[in-house]
Write a protein that holds these residues in place. Structure first.
Motif, PDB file in Angstrom:
ATOM      1  N   ASN A   7       0.871  -1.173   0.000  1.00  0.00           N
ATOM      2  CA  ASN A   7       0.000   0.000   0.000  1.00  0.00           C
ATOM      3  C   ASN A   7       0.908   1.223   0.000  1.00  0.00           C
ATOM      4  N   PRO A   8       1.270   1.684  -1.192  1.00  0.00           N
ATOM      5  CA  PRO A   8       2.283   2.738  -1.283  1.00  0.00           C
ATOM      6  C   PRO A   8       1.899   3.992  -0.494  1.00  0.00           C
ATOM      7  N   PRO A   9       2.737   4.411   0.441  1.00  0.00           N
ATOM      8  CA  PRO A   9       2.462   5.624   1.202  1.00  0.00           C
ATOM      9  C   PRO A   9       2.469   6.872   0.314  1.00  0.00           C
ATOM     10  N   VAL A  10       1.711   7.853   0.742  1.00  0.00           N
ATOM     11  CA  VAL A  10       1.491   9.067  -0.031  1.00  0.00           C
ATOM     12  C   VAL A  10       2.267  10.230   0.591  1.00  0.00           C
ATOM     13  N   ILE A  11       2.910  11.028  -0.255  1.00  0.00           N
ATOM     14  CA  ILE A  11       3.528  12.266   0.234  1.00  0.00           C
ATOM     15  C   ILE A  11       2.436  13.333   0.226  1.00  0.00           C
ATOM     16  N   THR A  12       1.917  13.668   1.418  1.00  0.00           N
ATOM     17  CA  THR A  12       0.764  14.578   1.480  1.00  0.00           C
ATOM     18  C   THR A  12       1.171  16.043   1.545  1.00  0.00           C
ATOM     19  N   SER A  13       2.406  16.312   1.912  1.00  0.00           N
ATOM     20  CA  SER A  13       2.883  17.691   1.866  1.00  0.00           C
ATOM     21  C   SER A  13       4.397  17.696   1.942  1.00  0.00           C
ATOM     22  N   THR A  14       4.983  18.831   1.551  1.00  0.00           N
ATOM     23  CA  THR A  14       6.422  19.042   1.746  1.00  0.00           C
ATOM     24  C   THR A  14       6.629  20.484   2.181  1.00  0.00           C
ATOM     25  N   ALA A  42       5.641  21.596   7.229  1.00  0.00           N
ATOM     26  CA  ALA A  42       5.107  20.464   6.457  1.00  0.00           C
ATOM     27  C   ALA A  42       3.890  19.867   7.167  1.00  0.00           C
ATOM     28  N   ILE A  43       3.944  19.804   8.487  1.00  0.00           N
ATOM     29  CA  ILE A  43       2.799  19.269   9.242  1.00  0.00           C
ATOM     30  C   ILE A  43       1.580  20.176   9.049  1.00  0.00           C
ATOM     31  N   GLN A  44       1.792  21.501   9.144  1.00  0.00           N
ATOM     32  CA  GLN A  44       0.680  22.447   8.917  1.00  0.00           C
ATOM     33  C   GLN A  44       0.110  22.297   7.505  1.00  0.00           C
ATOM     34  N   LYS A  45       1.000  22.209   6.516  1.00  0.00           N
ATOM     35  CA  LYS A  45       0.541  22.113   5.122  1.00  0.00           C
ATOM     36  C   LYS A  45      -0.206  20.810   4.860  1.00  0.00           C
ATOM     37  N   ALA A  46       0.108  19.772   5.648  1.00  0.00           N
ATOM     38  CA  ALA A  46      -0.617  18.500   5.504  1.00  0.00           C
ATOM     39  C   ALA A  46      -1.981  18.568   6.182  1.00  0.00           C
ATOM     40  N   LYS A  47      -2.252  19.706   6.828  1.00  0.00           N
ATOM     41  CA  LYS A  47      -3.537  19.923   7.510  1.00  0.00           C
ATOM     42  C   LYS A  47      -3.796  18.882   8.589  1.00  0.00           C
ATOM     43  N   ILE A  48      -2.762  18.554   9.320  1.00  0.00           N
ATOM     44  CA  ILE A  48      -2.928  17.681  10.479  1.00  0.00           C
ATOM     45  C   ILE A  48      -2.271  18.359  11.682  1.00  0.00           C
ATOM     46  N   THR A  55      22.840  25.155   2.164  1.00  0.00           N
ATOM     47  CA  THR A  55      22.221  25.625   3.397  1.00  0.00           C
ATOM     48  C   THR A  55      20.706  25.556   3.203  1.00  0.00           C
ATOM     49  N   GLY A  56      20.083  24.692   3.967  1.00  0.00           N
ATOM     50  CA  GLY A  56      18.643  24.556   3.817  1.00  0.00           C
ATOM     51  C   GLY A  56      18.133  23.310   4.493  1.00  0.00           C
ATOM     52  N   ALA A  57      16.843  23.102   4.398  1.00  0.00           N
ATOM     53  CA  ALA A  57      16.217  21.922   4.974  1.00  0.00           C
ATOM     54  C   ALA A  57      14.955  21.596   4.196  1.00  0.00           C
ATOM     55  N   GLY A  58      14.626  20.313   4.191  1.00  0.00           N
ATOM     56  CA  GLY A  58      13.414  19.874   3.520  1.00  0.00           C
ATOM     57  C   GLY A  58      12.712  18.829   4.355  1.00  0.00           C
ATOM     58  N   ALA A  59      11.389  18.839   4.311  1.00  0.00           N
ATOM     59  CA  ALA A  59      10.604  17.847   5.050  1.00  0.00           C
ATOM     60  C   ALA A  59       9.444  17.388   4.194  1.00  0.00           C
ATOM     61  N   ALA A  60       9.073  16.135   4.366  1.00  0.00           N
ATOM     62  CA  ALA A  60       7.916  15.579   3.673  1.00  0.00           C
ATOM     63  C   ALA A  60       7.060  14.845   4.695  1.00  0.00           C
ATOM     64  N   VAL A  61       5.750  15.049   4.597  1.00  0.00           N
ATOM     65  CA  VAL A  61       4.831  14.246   5.400  1.00  0.00           C
ATOM     66  C   VAL A  61       4.392  13.068   4.546  1.00  0.00           C
ATOM     67  N   LEU A 100      13.765  17.712  -4.221  1.00  0.00           N
ATOM     68  CA  LEU A 100      12.594  16.836  -4.120  1.00  0.00           C
ATOM     69  C   LEU A 100      11.408  17.550  -3.477  1.00  0.00           C
ATOM     70  N   CYS A 101      11.634  18.120  -2.294  1.00  0.00           N
ATOM     71  CA  CYS A 101      10.523  18.716  -1.541  1.00  0.00           C
ATOM     72  C   CYS A 101      10.087  20.038  -2.154  1.00  0.00           C
ATOM     73  N   GLY A 102      10.922  20.640  -2.999  1.00  0.00           N
ATOM     74  CA  GLY A 102      10.571  21.866  -3.690  1.00  0.00           C
ATOM     75  C   GLY A 102      10.027  21.577  -5.079  1.00  0.00           C
ATOM     76  N   GLN A 103      10.915  21.640  -6.071  1.00  0.00           N
ATOM     77  CA  GLN A 103      10.473  21.541  -7.462  1.00  0.00           C
ATOM     78  C   GLN A 103       9.768  20.230  -7.806  1.00  0.00           C
ATOM     79  N   LEU A 104      10.392  19.098  -7.463  1.00  0.00           N
ATOM     80  CA  LEU A 104       9.856  17.821  -7.960  1.00  0.00           C
ATOM     81  C   LEU A 104       8.474  17.537  -7.396  1.00  0.00           C
ATOM     82  N   TYR A 105       8.285  17.839  -6.113  1.00  0.00           N
ATOM     83  CA  TYR A 105       6.968  17.570  -5.517  1.00  0.00           C
ATOM     84  C   TYR A 105       5.883  18.379  -6.232  1.00  0.00           C
ATOM     85  N   LYS A 106       6.205  19.643  -6.537  1.00  0.00           N
ATOM     86  CA  LYS A 106       5.207  20.465  -7.241  1.00  0.00           C
ATOM     87  C   LYS A 106       4.938  19.925  -8.651  1.00  0.00           C
ATOM     88  N   LEU A 107       5.970  19.496  -9.347  1.00  0.00           N
ATOM     89  CA  LEU A 107       5.779  18.960 -10.703  1.00  0.00           C
ATOM     90  C   LEU A 107       5.019  17.636 -10.669  1.00  0.00           C
TER      91      LEU A 107
END
Lengths: 334, 334
Positions: free
Chosen positions: A14-21, A67-73, A167-173, A287-294
């Motif tokens: 059951n492939p998990p879903v990336i609900t936000s980044t 990322a947690i806020q954007k996932a609406k949880i 310099t930066g950080a990325g997160a995915a829910v 990944l969490c920026g451009q690719l997720y949006k595309l």
């Protein structure tokens, strides 16, 4: 159900879903090619913090909570945070996660940690152990430079084959169910050591591991590179990228135009970072920026992210050890 | 099937089996209380290697390969190695795993890494992603001292509340099926920060995290401490152990004689290590040595191992940060 495929690969039931980044970048990254995809750009490389290390920690905490806020949880709905960084003893991660207050598993895969946290998180969710996970990483140019190389204030001239730690950080829910791009398969890498010893030449040190994992991924899953719209390595840089293409060609896997390295996507040519970007945040920002949006807009439908890590320390270098590499591959599909 | 229980705990659907373990100890550990349970004792703390760090790596490689042999399987039957250590960038682990040549996931939970590798490994197996996993950790007194504290040759006097980093390594082979003690449940810890800043006082820094995870474990699974024959914390030492008992008493959970700390089980009183043992190998030597044998003979039938980790670095200390702790609990039953 056996989800293992071949030697090193898995296919999720059951492939998990990336609900936000969420993505934050430093000022150099904000002047780069991908800043339109960032949620926030730091005005300088320290912000309100008293050190670069604490600034990195701030960035990581910011992307996790955003990322947690954007996932609406709500934060309590996050079952586990899986995260890591490049600082000794994961300093940035621990102080970032401390304030979020959720169960935590620390990972270290050097610059491959974004792919590693995604694939371990997906295994945990697909295994039935929770509903929501945050996978997150950070890196900071100045903190990494002074830890791995020279005091930053010394202004040591960097060789042309050196890469620039992002310099930066990325997160995915990641969620067990829902709509969005899904983590469908993964290949867990072996440590591959080409015997190199120059800590400035990380691309060449990691390229054989990336080639090994990619070759194995295609073999285990009986796929061709053309299965994917695009294949991205994490931070091989210009030199490692060229080497990877050669190595795969030798293994009978020609990459035909649908391959790019995240380390070659972040900075503009005139920013003169030499051989490209590196660091945990290299693949995370892309990944969490451009690719997720595309992926959300359907401009990309199938990608393979191959996180690459250089497994050296200042101690191992001083003790004349070679620099082994590792690479983990994660397939994300709409 | 939802395997999550309460806030932070999980119960395995098909509990993975510990099919073998291997333990190596340094000379001090060989003169200690548990050496009868070790597979090998080092004659000195460096062996044939050129540095303490490489000696640690040798020990870790030795337990990984020995545990695989004792499980009567060939290395290619190992799906993944999950391992970590205390050295910057997991130096001991990477060079140990390099030569084993199996897919690898690096973990960092400081001294809680043995429990962390067991529980993540059990999630991966129970999730259907493989058949056999090695969970392994190492630490080395001299390598840790000079990295975290002072040059070892300086002979700095240690305060009475300091603990002694264990020189040794432990590995366990976990299998999806088979006979033997099973990993039945786990509780993944949150980072808990009591606000302490003395890097010599790690027991007090970790005790609140251990209390939090244990309290949560009993609550999530609706169990009493008496459910277990014995409960073991990882490396709280004499001071942290006393504090943990107090903290749990305050939470209404009196520990009644079936609790011990691994850090208080390794050295003889006359070895004068002050507040007890610490390091990744503290819980690993006890679990993979004595406890595993007692589980095999049925002298123990239900144990809870609570790995404890102190999440500081020399940089975080120098930057006046506090020392947060974490603890992960693993239930092992016959």
């Amino acid at each position: 159900m056996d989800k293992k495929r071949g030697e090193q690969s898995i296919v999720f039931g059951n492939p998990p879903v990336i609900t936000s980044t969420a993505v934050i970048g430093g000022p150099m990254e904000g002047s780069g090619l991908l800043s339109a995809y960032f949620d926030k750009v730091m005005e300088d490389n320290i912000g309100d913090q008293s050190s670069w290390e604490k600034s990195e920690s701030y960035m990581l905490e910011w992307v996790i909570t955003t990322a947690i806020q954007k996932a609406k949880i709500a934060p309590p709905e996050i079952d586990y945070i899986l995260a890591g960084d490049l600082l000794n003893q994961l300093m940035a991660t621990h102080f970032a996660v401390r304030s979020v207050g959720r169960p935590f598993l620390g990972l270290y895969g050097a610059c491959s940690t974004m792919a590693q946290s995604l694939l371990v998180g997906a295994m945990i969710l697909d295994g039935g152990f929770g509903k929501n996970i945050v996978a997150a990483v950070s890196s900071h140019h100045d903190a990494a430079e002074r830890q791995y190389r020279y005091p930053t204030e010394l202004g040591v001239q960097r060789p042309q084959l050196a890469q620039w730690t992002v310099t930066g950080a990325g997160a995915a829910v990641l969620a067990a169910t829902g709509d969005g791009p899904k983590v469908t398969a993964a290949t867990i890498g072996k440590i591959v050591d080409p015997g190199l010893q120059d800590p400035n030449a990380m691309g060449p040190a990691m390229a054989p591991a990336a080639a090994d994992t990619m070759w194995r991924h295609f073999k285990d899953l009986n796929r061709q590179p053309s299965y994917y719209d695009m294949i991205y390595s994490g931070d091989l840089g210009t030199i490692g990228k060229t080497l990877l293409i050669q190595l795969l060609e030798e293994k009978g896997i020609p990459l035909s135009g649908n391959y790019e390295d995240c380390g070659c996507m972040i900075y503009q040519a005139e920013q003169d970072v030499h051989a490209g970007a590196s660091g945990c945040a290299s693949s995370a920002l892309v990944l969490c920026g451009q690719l997720y949006k595309l992926l959300l807009t359907g401009q990309l439908r199938r990608i393979l992210l191959v996180g690459t890590g250089s497994l050296h320390s200042t101690t191992s270098y001083q003790q004349k050890e070679t620099i082994p590499g590792i690479a983990h591959a994660v397939a994300i599909e709409v």
